[in-house]
Every structure is written in C-alpha cells, then in structure tokens.
Design a protein around this motif. Structure first.
Motif, mmCIF file in Angstrom:
data_model
loop_
_atom_site.group_PDB
_atom_site.id
_atom_site.type_symbol
_atom_site.label_atom_id
_atom_site.label_comp_id
_atom_site.label_asym_id
_atom_site.label_seq_id
_atom_site.Cartn_x
_atom_site.Cartn_y
_atom_site.Cartn_z
ATOM 1 N N ARG A 1 -3.566 5.050 -11.548
ATOM 2 C CA ARG A 1 -4.618 4.183 -11.030
ATOM 3 C C ARG A 1 -4.078 2.773 -10.748
ATOM 4 N NH1 ARG A 1 -10.130 4.974 -11.893
ATOM 5 N NH2 ARG A 1 -9.564 6.564 -13.434
ATOM 6 N N GLU A 2 -3.250 2.270 -11.672
ATOM 7 C CA GLU A 2 -2.689 0.919 -11.528
ATOM 8 C C GLU A 2 -1.764 0.839 -10.316
ATOM 9 O OE1 GLU A 2 -2.799 2.664 -14.332
ATOM 10 O OE2 GLU A 2 -4.496 1.520 -15.178
ATOM 11 N N SER B 1 -3.682 -3.689 -2.826
ATOM 12 C CA SER B 1 -3.632 -5.154 -2.751
ATOM 13 C C SER B 1 -2.321 -5.677 -2.177
ATOM 14 C CB SER B 1 -3.852 -5.744 -4.150
ATOM 15 O OG SER B 1 -2.850 -5.282 -5.047
ATOM 16 N N ALA B 2 -1.540 -4.785 -1.585
ATOM 17 C CA ALA B 2 -0.226 -5.179 -1.064
ATOM 18 C C ALA B 2 -0.352 -6.234 0.032
ATOM 19 C CB ALA B 2 0.513 -3.956 -0.531
ATOM 20 N N ASP C 1 -2.097 2.460 5.284
ATOM 21 C CA ASP C 1 -3.501 2.787 5.549
ATOM 22 C C ASP C 1 -3.682 4.286 5.798
ATOM 23 O OD1 ASP C 1 -4.345 0.220 5.171
ATOM 24 O OD2 ASP C 1 -4.439 -0.300 7.293
ATOM 25 N N VAL C 2 -2.710 4.908 6.442
ATOM 26 C CA VAL C 2 -2.773 6.360 6.625
ATOM 27 C C VAL C 2 -2.732 7.050 5.265
ATOM 28 C CG1 VAL C 2 -1.609 8.387 7.581
ATOM 29 C CG2 VAL C 2 -1.748 6.294 8.933
ATOM 30 N N TRP C 3 -1.846 6.562 4.382
ATOM 31 C CA TRP C 3 -1.724 7.130 3.025
ATOM 32 C C TRP C 3 -3.029 6.954 2.247
ATOM 33 C CZ3 TRP C 3 -2.199 6.018 -2.099
ATOM 34 C CH2 TRP C 3 -1.545 6.859 -3.009
ATOM 35 N N LEU C 4 -3.592 5.755 2.288
ATOM 36 C CA LEU C 4 -4.825 5.483 1.551
ATOM 37 C C LEU C 4 -5.988 6.321 2.097
ATOM 38 C CD1 LEU C 4 -4.530 1.609 1.121
ATOM 39 C CD2 LEU C 4 -4.456 3.323 -0.710
ATOM 40 N N THR C 5 -6.020 6.520 3.416
ATOM 41 C CA THR C 5 -7.061 7.369 4.002
ATOM 42 C C THR C 5 -6.965 8.784 3.446
ATOM 43 O OG1 THR C 5 -7.092 6.058 6.041
ATOM 44 C CG2 THR C 5 -7.998 8.296 6.159
#
Length: 402
Positions: A216-217, A224-225, A237-241
């Motif tokens: 999680r950390e 927050s990068a 952003d692709v990874w986070l999606t």
C-alpha cells in the motif's frame, strides 16, 4: 471442395534450402504436406508453381511434384465424394497415410489452425517451442511412438541445464507436447499405448511461482510521484489505471475507449477470453482519466493514444504493436520505481499482483473471483494464496517470540 497447390514454404532447413509442399485448402483453412524435396529459393517459379531450369534436375523434380499433386488430388476427390463434410485433418490423414503422420506434421497443422483463428499470441509462443523441440531432436520427421519418456527427460535436462531456463518453462514445453500427442490420438494417428504422459511416466506438475506485488505504501509513492517526465507520467497512469480496475491486462487498458465508460462504470470485453466485464469507476480512476479527456473528441477515441494509428482489424499487427508499447511502458515504469527507491521490479503485470497483495484476505474469495474475472474459484484461491500470509506469520510469531 478442397484445392491443392504446390508451394515453397518459408522455413529453410539447416542447409538453407526451402521445402516444397502440397498446400490443401478447405473452407479457408490450410494444411501442408511435405513432398520431401528442398530447393534454393531462387530456383522456384512462384507464378508457374514449378522448379526453374536453373535447378540441375528441374525436369525430373517437376515430374515428381506433378505426380505427387495428381495422386493427392485423386485421394482428396475420393475422400470428399464419400463424405462431403470431411474435415481437413481427415483429408490430410487420407492423403498422407496413417504411417506417415508424424508429431511435427500434426504440430505445424495445429499452428496453422491457431494462425487461421487469429490467435497470434499463442501461435508465436507455441511455434517457438515446437521449433526448439525440433532443433533438439535434430530431425524433420518424428513418429509419435519415438516420443518416449527417455527422450522427454533428456529434453527436460537440455532446457534446464543447457538453455538455463526455469522448471516452469519445462512445464510449458511438456504441456504443448502433450497437447500435440492428444491431437494425434484423437485423430487415430497414434495408439494411446505410446502415450508418454501419466502415472509412472512424465507427470506434469506446475511449480509454485512467487508473485510479488507492491505494498500500500509503495502504491502511495507512485500516486504522489513528482519530477518525472511526461512519458514516465503517462506510463505510470496506465499502470495505475490497471491497478484501480483490479489489475486488468495492459492490452485491455491500451484498447479502452471513452465509449467503454457509461454511468460511472467501465464495461469492456476482455481480449484474452472475450468475457464481458462491468466495474465501477473508482474516484481515483475518475480523477486520473479526466486528465486525458479532450474537449470535443469522439467517444470512440482511445483513452490512451499508444495504439491510435494501429489497425484494429489486423490482429497480428496489433499484437506486435501492443508488445512494443508494453516494453516501452515497462522501461519507463522501472525508471520511476528506481527513482522512488522502490526495490521491486515494476512492470505492467505487477499491477495485478499488487491488487492481490493489498486485498490479501480482506475481500471474500468469491468477490475476488469476480474482480479477477477467473472462470474457476480454484484459480482464484491458488492465485490469492501468494498474498495471504497474515495467519501463518501470526502463527510463527506465537512460537518464536517468547
């Protein structure tokens, strides 16, 4: 009705000569029968489908080829007269004869079927494995009955010791060889008594693999990068999606269109198995995606532009482009990870493992099955077992912390 032609195939032998084969086409599916003849590529006249005069024995070779073609045509006509619905595999069997249908003939027919079905990812992967096995045995024809436990054990040793590959790779080879063998049995080309798999023979056991996801950390660090380049931000952003939607595959993320989002839900069809998936759009995902929304753009536009110029009707080209984009994304993700001090390999696929790691045992297994889109809950249990360590950690502490 079937059509037959002599063709020059594009897979040379060790002497760099190309095989001449009889191509059988039925219902837009093709299969190839070897003539046993090899020539230089420049000696083949593709328009006339004959060997050129530059070949030393062109007359004799052309007569041989035409005779083989005529003989094959006669057998096909007879077979289709007796049964108009006869399958391509059965036609091939009748033309070539039972005793000539070897392992590699069936293997390459299986590959052709994958290609015709536009399953190019499977085709490319399995073709490499078949060619590796063929290189190991060192012959172009391999009767099924010669695929013994002894041969397969030697091949296993070769993959592990010479190729320096992992046991899971060996399993992938054995699964494919077993599949081809089963195709031979189902087509009555080989007797089951020669089957080298099963109890007391080759037993395929899939080894446990270590799946490592971010904590999680570590995900918060990614979210927050700052001070990263635009290409790195886009890759992140692709990874986070992918992560926000329970680890959907990168190929599916890259194909997402704005029309896939309706009433606060993502509704899309998975590329791997064509399952229809409906997921709520989390607030984090909504805030991320809005940055890519352009005023006035059609709903049919892609969310992420990486495949914008690709022809979605050309499955093979689209697969190659997707793989190229994924490699580029993975390189940029690793740079971001290194700069943030995350000591884990960061790839697009890790988004799925990360969702599993953070969910742990907090979500009912039946719900995880739905989120992962697994057909069997057994698959979900096996997958999630990689990340559910709290109980065993507590048990270990109770014993050693005294």
């Amino acid at each position: 009705m079937s059509s037959l032609q002599i063709v020059l195939r594009r897979k040379p032998n060790r002497q760099k000569k190309f095989p001449l084969a009889i191509r059988i086409t039925k219902n837009r599916r093709t299969s190839y029968l070897s003539t046993g003849q090899y020539i230089d590529e420049k000696e083949w006249d593709a328009s006339r489908r004959l060997v050129r005069k530059s070949h030393a024995n062109y007359k004799a070779l052309n007569n041989l080829l035409l005779n083989k073609l005529a003989e094959a045509n006669d057998k096909v006509l007879k077979a289709e007269t007796e049964d108009q619905d006869i399958s391509l595999l059965t036609i091939r069997k009748k033309v070539k004869g039972d005793n000539q249908m070897d392992f590699f003939a069936i293997a390459y027919e299986h590959l052709e079927n994958l290609k015709n079905a536009e399953k190019f990812r499977q085709y490319e992967t399995q073709r490499g494995r078949i060619e590796k096995f063929q290189k190991f045995v060192g012959i172009d024809r391999l009767p099924f009955k010669e695929i013994t436990v002894f041969l397969l054990k030697n091949f296993e040793g070769y993959i592990i010791n010479q190729e320096k590959r992992k046991p899971r790779t060996v399993v992938n080879y054995m699964i494919l060889i077993r599949k081809i063998f089963n195709l031979g049995i189902s087509a009555s080309i080989v007797d089951r008594k020669y089957y080298p798999f099963g109890k007391g023979k080759i037993q395929i056991r899939i080894p446990e693999s270590q799946k490592i996801g971010l904590s999680r950390e570590e995900v918060k660090l990614l979210e927050s990068a700052i001070f990263i380049t635009k290409p790195q931000r886009d890759a992140l952003d692709v990874w986070l999606t992918s992560f926000y939607f329970a680890g959907i595959r990168v190929s599916d993320v890259l194909k997402l269109r704005w029309s896939d989002f309706t009433d606060g839900r993502l509704i899309y069809r998975m590329g791997k198995n064509q399952k229809l998936v409906s997921l709520k759009v989390p607030v984090k995902a909504e805030n991320l995606l809005i940055r890519y929304k352009r005023i006035g753009e059609p709903k049919s536009d892609l969310v992420f532009p990486y495949l914008k110029e690709s022809d979605f009707l050309d499955a093979k080209t689209l697969l190659v482009r997707t793989r190229t984009v994924t490699r580029s994304l993975n390189r940029r993700l690793q740079i971001v990870s290194d700069n943030l001090g995350i000591r884990k390999k960061l790839t697009m696929h890790i988004a799925r493992h990360t969702f599993g790691n953070i969910s742990g045992d907090k979500i009912p297994i039946q719900m995880l099955q739905k989120l992962y889109r697994h057909s069997s809950i057994t698959t979900t249990i096996s997958y999630q077992a990689n990340f559910m360590n709290d109980e065993q950690d507590d048990a270990l502490d109770k014993v050693v912390n005294f």
